[in-house]
Motif scaffolding. Structure first.
Motif, PDB file in Angstrom:
ATOM      1  N   VAL A 107       0.841  -1.199   0.000  1.00  0.00           N
ATOM      2  CA  VAL A 107       0.000   0.000   0.000  1.00  0.00           C
ATOM      3  C   VAL A 107       0.877   1.250   0.000  1.00  0.00           C
ATOM      4  O   VAL A 107       0.594   2.222  -0.709  1.00  0.00           O
ATOM      5  N   ALA A 108       1.967   1.234   0.737  1.00  0.00           N
ATOM      6  CA  ALA A 108       2.881   2.377   0.772  1.00  0.00           C
ATOM      7  C   ALA A 108       3.502   2.640  -0.602  1.00  0.00           C
ATOM      8  O   ALA A 108       3.806   3.786  -0.938  1.00  0.00           O
ATOM      9  N   ARG A 109       3.670   1.606  -1.401  1.00  0.00           N
ATOM     10  CA  ARG A 109       4.244   1.759  -2.746  1.00  0.00           C
ATOM     11  C   ARG A 109       3.204   2.168  -3.784  1.00  0.00           C
ATOM     12  O   ARG A 109       3.543   2.568  -4.886  1.00  0.00           O
ATOM     13  N   SER A 110       1.947   2.055  -3.454  1.00  0.00           N
ATOM     14  CA  SER A 110       0.862   2.387  -4.383  1.00  0.00           C
ATOM     15  C   SER A 110       0.710   3.895  -4.510  1.00  0.00           C
ATOM     16  O   SER A 110       0.954   4.635  -3.556  1.00  0.00           O
ATOM     17  N   THR A 111       0.283   4.340  -5.677  1.00  0.00           N
ATOM     18  CA  THR A 111       0.049   5.766  -5.892  1.00  0.00           C
ATOM     19  C   THR A 111      -1.425   6.077  -6.145  1.00  0.00           C
ATOM     20  O   THR A 111      -1.774   7.209  -6.439  1.00  0.00           O
ATOM     21  N   SER A 112      -2.297   5.090  -6.034  1.00  0.00           N
ATOM     22  CA  SER A 112      -3.724   5.275  -6.286  1.00  0.00           C
ATOM     23  C   SER A 112      -4.423   5.887  -5.077  1.00  0.00           C
ATOM     24  O   SER A 112      -3.900   5.877  -3.963  1.00  0.00           O
ATOM     25  N   GLU A 113      -5.640   6.362  -5.323  1.00  0.00           N
ATOM     26  CA  GLU A 113      -6.439   6.916  -4.230  1.00  0.00           C
ATOM     27  C   GLU A 113      -6.883   5.822  -3.265  1.00  0.00           C
ATOM     28  O   GLU A 113      -7.008   6.054  -2.066  1.00  0.00           O
TER      29      GLU A 113
END
Length: 127
Positions: A107-113
């Motif tokens: 989740v920390a690597r994700s850039t989505s909302e």
């Protein structure tokens, strides 16, 4: 967020007070996070079933947790070539397995909302 409340036929027929929300096919960005380890027999149907969804604004992050099975590694290499799929390697680094650690790091690597945490033993059955 836009949505429409519906009373499904099965609930109506069963006289159940169960409702669902139908959301539009466009909306905020979502990263579908799928952790996996050496089980391409589960992973492949899960990832391939995502083609059934009508939602448009998503990408897939397959999180490889130290896989060493050749068939799994081959499929992960194939996934890296797809436009809306990223494969991230998150290792336990000699520590005990932690599903929460893997998902939190992903989740920390994700850039989505939004993030959708999806087990690799699930498949989409409805659009």
């Amino acid at each position: 967020m836009a949505g429409r409340v519906v009373h499904p036929n099965w609930a109506l027929e069963g006289k159940c007070g169960i409702f669902s929300i139908e959301f539009p096919d466009i909306g905020p960005s979502v990263t579908i996070i799928i952790p996996t380890h050496n089980n391409v027999a589960l992973l492949r149907p899960c990832v391939e079933s995502l083609a059934k969804t009508t939602y448009n604004n998503f990408k897939v992050m397959v999180v490889d947790n130290d896989s060493d099975d050749l068939e799994t590694l081959s499929y992960l290499a194939e996934l890296r070539l797809r436009e809306n799929v990223v494969v991230e390697r998150i290792s336990n680094a000699g520590m005990p397995f932690s599903y929460a650690k893997i998902n939190n790091e992903a989740v920390a690597r994700s850039t989505s909302e939004f993030a959708l945490l999806l087990n690799n033993d699930t498949e989409i059955i409805e659009p």
